[in-house]
Design a protein around this motif. Sequence first.
Motif, mmCIF file in Angstrom:
data_model
loop_
_atom_site.group_PDB
_atom_site.id
_atom_site.type_symbol
_atom_site.label_atom_id
_atom_site.label_comp_id
_atom_site.label_asym_id
_atom_site.label_seq_id
_atom_site.Cartn_x
_atom_site.Cartn_y
_atom_site.Cartn_z
ATOM 1 N N GLN A 1 3.680 19.019 -19.505
ATOM 2 C CA GLN A 1 2.995 17.790 -20.125
ATOM 3 C C GLN A 1 4.132 16.686 -19.928
ATOM 4 O OE1 GLN A 1 2.504 19.513 -23.971
ATOM 5 N NE2 GLN A 1 0.188 19.140 -23.840
ATOM 6 N N LEU A 2 5.405 17.024 -19.962
ATOM 7 C CA LEU A 2 6.502 16.001 -20.010
ATOM 8 C C LEU A 2 6.641 15.235 -18.577
ATOM 9 C CD1 LEU A 2 9.448 17.432 -21.985
ATOM 10 C CD2 LEU A 2 8.215 15.289 -22.281
ATOM 11 N N ASN A 3 6.667 16.416 -17.301
ATOM 12 C CA ASN A 3 6.692 15.902 -16.024
ATOM 13 C C ASN A 3 5.539 15.142 -15.702
ATOM 14 O OD1 ASN A 3 8.000 16.206 -13.385
ATOM 15 N ND2 ASN A 3 6.437 17.695 -12.856
ATOM 16 N N ARG A 4 4.202 15.722 -16.206
ATOM 17 C CA ARG A 4 2.956 14.836 -15.569
ATOM 18 C C ARG A 4 3.057 13.607 -16.233
ATOM 19 N NH1 ARG A 4 -0.279 18.570 -17.017
ATOM 20 N NH2 ARG A 4 -0.811 17.750 -19.231
ATOM 21 N N ARG A 5 3.406 13.439 -17.552
ATOM 22 C CA ARG A 5 3.425 12.054 -18.160
ATOM 23 C C ARG A 5 4.209 11.106 -17.573
ATOM 24 N NH1 ARG A 5 6.606 12.212 -23.249
ATOM 25 N NH2 ARG A 5 8.237 12.113 -21.857
ATOM 26 N N ASP A 6 5.629 11.428 -17.283
ATOM 27 C CA ASP A 6 6.523 10.681 -16.629
ATOM 28 C C ASP A 6 5.897 10.396 -14.999
ATOM 29 O OD1 ASP A 6 8.202 10.973 -18.709
ATOM 30 O OD2 ASP A 6 9.329 12.337 -17.844
ATOM 31 N N TRP A 7 5.465 10.970 -14.456
ATOM 32 C CA TRP A 7 4.925 10.777 -13.181
ATOM 33 C C TRP A 7 3.670 9.759 -13.285
ATOM 34 C CZ3 TRP A 7 7.278 10.839 -8.715
ATOM 35 C CH2 TRP A 7 8.217 11.965 -8.389
ATOM 36 N N ILE A 8 3.129 9.842 -14.348
ATOM 37 C CA ILE A 8 1.851 8.884 -14.474
ATOM 38 C C ILE A 8 2.449 7.487 -14.855
ATOM 39 C CG2 ILE A 8 0.076 8.259 -16.071
ATOM 40 C CD1 ILE A 8 -0.549 11.160 -16.207
ATOM 41 N N PHE A 9 3.431 7.370 -15.639
ATOM 42 C CA PHE A 9 4.049 5.995 -16.211
ATOM 43 C C PHE A 9 4.873 5.628 -14.963
ATOM 44 C CE2 PHE A 9 4.325 7.505 -20.563
ATOM 45 C CZ PHE A 9 3.619 6.093 -21.113
ATOM 46 N N PHE A 10 5.517 6.496 -13.917
ATOM 47 C CA PHE A 10 6.335 6.103 -12.948
ATOM 48 C C PHE A 10 5.221 5.434 -11.838
ATOM 49 C CE2 PHE A 10 7.499 6.913 -8.431
ATOM 50 C CZ PHE A 10 8.435 6.325 -8.519
ATOM 51 N N GLY A 11 4.093 6.207 -11.779
ATOM 52 C CA GLY A 11 3.147 5.475 -10.535
ATOM 53 C C GLY A 11 2.652 4.086 -11.239
ATOM 54 N N CYS A 12 2.109 4.229 -12.523
ATOM 55 C CA CYS A 12 1.754 2.895 -12.960
ATOM 56 C C CYS A 12 2.655 1.794 -12.859
ATOM 57 C CB CYS A 12 1.512 3.206 -14.527
ATOM 58 S SG CYS A 12 -0.089 4.158 -14.715
ATOM 59 N N TYR A 13 3.951 2.091 -13.309
ATOM 60 C CA TYR A 13 5.159 0.870 -13.010
ATOM 61 C C TYR A 13 5.485 0.519 -11.669
ATOM 62 C CZ TYR A 13 5.760 0.209 -17.984
ATOM 63 O OH TYR A 13 5.714 -0.293 -19.239
ATOM 64 N N VAL A 14 5.325 1.443 -10.848
ATOM 65 C CA VAL A 14 5.509 1.128 -9.292
ATOM 66 C C VAL A 14 4.054 0.076 -9.117
ATOM 67 C CG1 VAL A 14 5.565 1.856 -7.045
ATOM 68 C CG2 VAL A 14 6.930 3.016 -8.598
ATOM 69 N N THR A 15 3.228 0.668 -9.224
ATOM 70 C CA THR A 15 2.008 -0.308 -9.111
ATOM 71 C C THR A 15 1.727 -1.674 -9.611
ATOM 72 O OG1 THR A 15 0.628 1.954 -8.760
ATOM 73 C CG2 THR A 15 -0.779 -0.180 -8.855
ATOM 74 N N SER A 16 2.395 -1.707 -10.592
ATOM 75 C CA SER A 16 2.464 -3.106 -11.442
ATOM 76 C C SER A 16 3.096 -3.928 -10.608
ATOM 77 C CB SER A 16 2.690 -2.865 -12.920
ATOM 78 O OG SER A 16 3.936 -2.261 -13.085
ATOM 79 N N ALA A 17 4.509 -3.294 -10.306
ATOM 80 C CA ALA A 17 5.684 -4.077 -9.618
ATOM 81 C C ALA A 17 4.839 -4.930 -8.504
ATOM 82 C CB ALA A 17 6.792 -3.091 -9.317
ATOM 83 N N PHE A 18 4.205 -3.852 -7.627
ATOM 84 C CA PHE A 18 3.578 -4.739 -6.493
ATOM 85 C C PHE A 18 2.421 -5.638 -6.660
ATOM 86 C CE2 PHE A 18 5.625 -0.804 -4.118
ATOM 87 C CZ PHE A 18 5.959 -1.733 -3.171
ATOM 88 N N LEU A 19 1.804 -5.438 -7.900
ATOM 89 C CA LEU A 19 0.843 -6.169 -8.311
ATOM 90 C C LEU A 19 1.232 -7.621 -8.705
ATOM 91 C CD1 LEU A 19 -1.691 -3.916 -10.413
ATOM 92 C CD2 LEU A 19 -2.094 -5.171 -7.834
ATOM 93 N N LEU A 20 2.470 -7.667 -9.251
ATOM 94 C CA LEU A 20 2.889 -8.871 -9.603
ATOM 95 C C LEU A 20 3.457 -9.719 -8.645
ATOM 96 C CD1 LEU A 20 5.237 -7.807 -12.879
ATOM 97 C CD2 LEU A 20 3.360 -9.211 -12.726
ATOM 98 N N LEU A 21 4.057 -8.888 -7.644
ATOM 99 C CA LEU A 21 4.561 -9.650 -6.354
ATOM 100 C C LEU A 21 3.283 -10.321 -5.665
ATOM 101 C CD1 LEU A 21 6.834 -10.386 -4.449
ATOM 102 C CD2 LEU A 21 6.342 -8.290 -3.307
ATOM 103 N N GLY A 22 2.173 -9.433 -5.595
ATOM 104 C CA GLY A 22 1.078 -9.991 -4.857
ATOM 105 C C GLY A 22 0.360 -11.137 -5.463
ATOM 106 N N MET A 23 0.377 -11.110 -7.026
ATOM 107 C CA MET A 23 -0.171 -12.154 -7.639
ATOM 108 C C MET A 23 0.794 -13.489 -7.461
ATOM 109 S SD MET A 23 -1.231 -10.470 -11.137
ATOM 110 C CE MET A 23 -1.456 -11.749 -11.958
ATOM 111 N N PHE A 24 2.125 -13.320 -7.523
ATOM 112 C CA PHE A 24 3.032 -14.540 -7.265
ATOM 113 C C PHE A 24 2.842 -15.067 -5.759
ATOM 114 C CE2 PHE A 24 7.033 -15.361 -5.152
ATOM 115 C CZ PHE A 24 7.256 -16.550 -5.917
ATOM 116 N N THR A 25 2.537 -14.346 -4.807
ATOM 117 C CA THR A 25 2.476 -15.197 -3.649
ATOM 118 C C THR A 25 1.162 -15.774 -3.051
ATOM 119 O OG1 THR A 25 2.078 -12.752 -2.484
ATOM 120 C CG2 THR A 25 4.300 -13.532 -2.673
ATOM 121 N N LEU A 26 0.241 -15.229 -3.900
ATOM 122 C CA LEU A 26 -1.089 -15.896 -3.754
ATOM 123 C C LEU A 26 -1.359 -17.412 -4.137
ATOM 124 C CD1 LEU A 26 -3.445 -12.932 -4.840
ATOM 125 C CD2 LEU A 26 -3.187 -13.679 -2.186
#
Length: 380
Positions: A355-380
Amino acid sequence: MRVLLCALLVTSFPNVLGVTYSGMIDMERLTSDLLKNYSVSTPAFTDIYDNTTMTLDMSLVAILDIDEVQQTFSFSAHIGITWEDARLRWNSSAYGDIESIQLRVEYIWFPAFYLLNPADSSTNLNTDLPVYVDDAGFVALRIYTIFKTTCSLDTRRYPFDTQSCDILLTCPRGTVSRLVVNEPKVIAEKLMSMASEWNLYSIGGEVVNRGHNAEIDIGRFTVVMTRKSVCYITSTIFPMFLLSFLTSFVFLFPPDSGEKLSYVISIFVSYAVFLNFINDAMPRTSTFISNLEGYLIGVLLHCVTAILASLVCARRAFGGSDAPLAEKPDISCCGLKKVDQGCPGHEKKMLSANQLNRRDWIFFGCYVTSAFLLLGMFTL
């Protein structure tokens, strides 16, 4: 030998000295005749009295600076002023075919004109220069100076912005009856682009009339520029993106490592450097935020939520107890063993390793995705 050489020169060029002397006599005679009954206090006129037209043209030399904080535009340019004065006409054949002469500006009538949007008193339209007059009565004056004008800057797209600045020149209707603006030109555009933070996009000129009964006509030259953003990408935007990307890796730290919070807080503190840089570059009177400021706010919130999520994850990993870390149960016992083998009293509070492993990977994926989304919103 010297006598022979002088004789050779005189016989080879018999008219050189005579023409030069004759030209000087004609020039002095012409100047004296033009200014004999000339009144400086009387405005210039053409065949129809009070029909004087002043023509403005501008040649841009260099863009020196745009100050976003002070909202000013500095540049160097040639300003050309042309008008017609019927009193300064002559028959060139009567004066040794002289078609143009040079006069001091204080000897003739000169139209008063002003810069309407100076940023400070250092901008001086120096008219203490000679004017050129041709035999048709057209008078031309060229002024070279460094201008510093006010400019309302729109920094919402900073540092990918395009700015438009106006240079406003006017001549009151009491001195001229009509103002004409020629299409401005650019001198050494390639050199100007290399020496500035800005690329010239376009330049234009027009006359702005303040109504039919307006007291003045305004000559407006508009300079449109685009900012060179490569330096900002490499020195500010890319490092900020890397920090937001590295924030995501806090969830891959082992729960009992004790380095999760210190890691993500050190990233948060690093953003203070960029905050100080952007704060110095933005105008104090701005009523909106720029894209770069919005991106910085976004990555700050991204980091803050990562800190809060790390706190929540740490408490859940250790069962939410308020006991000191040294008294925490061994996560290898309470996290890795099954409930029927586990540590008594903690079975319902502890999460399994999967459960710990799965939860941490979910958080990791969400935050990596949000980092790219922030960059995309800024450059538009």
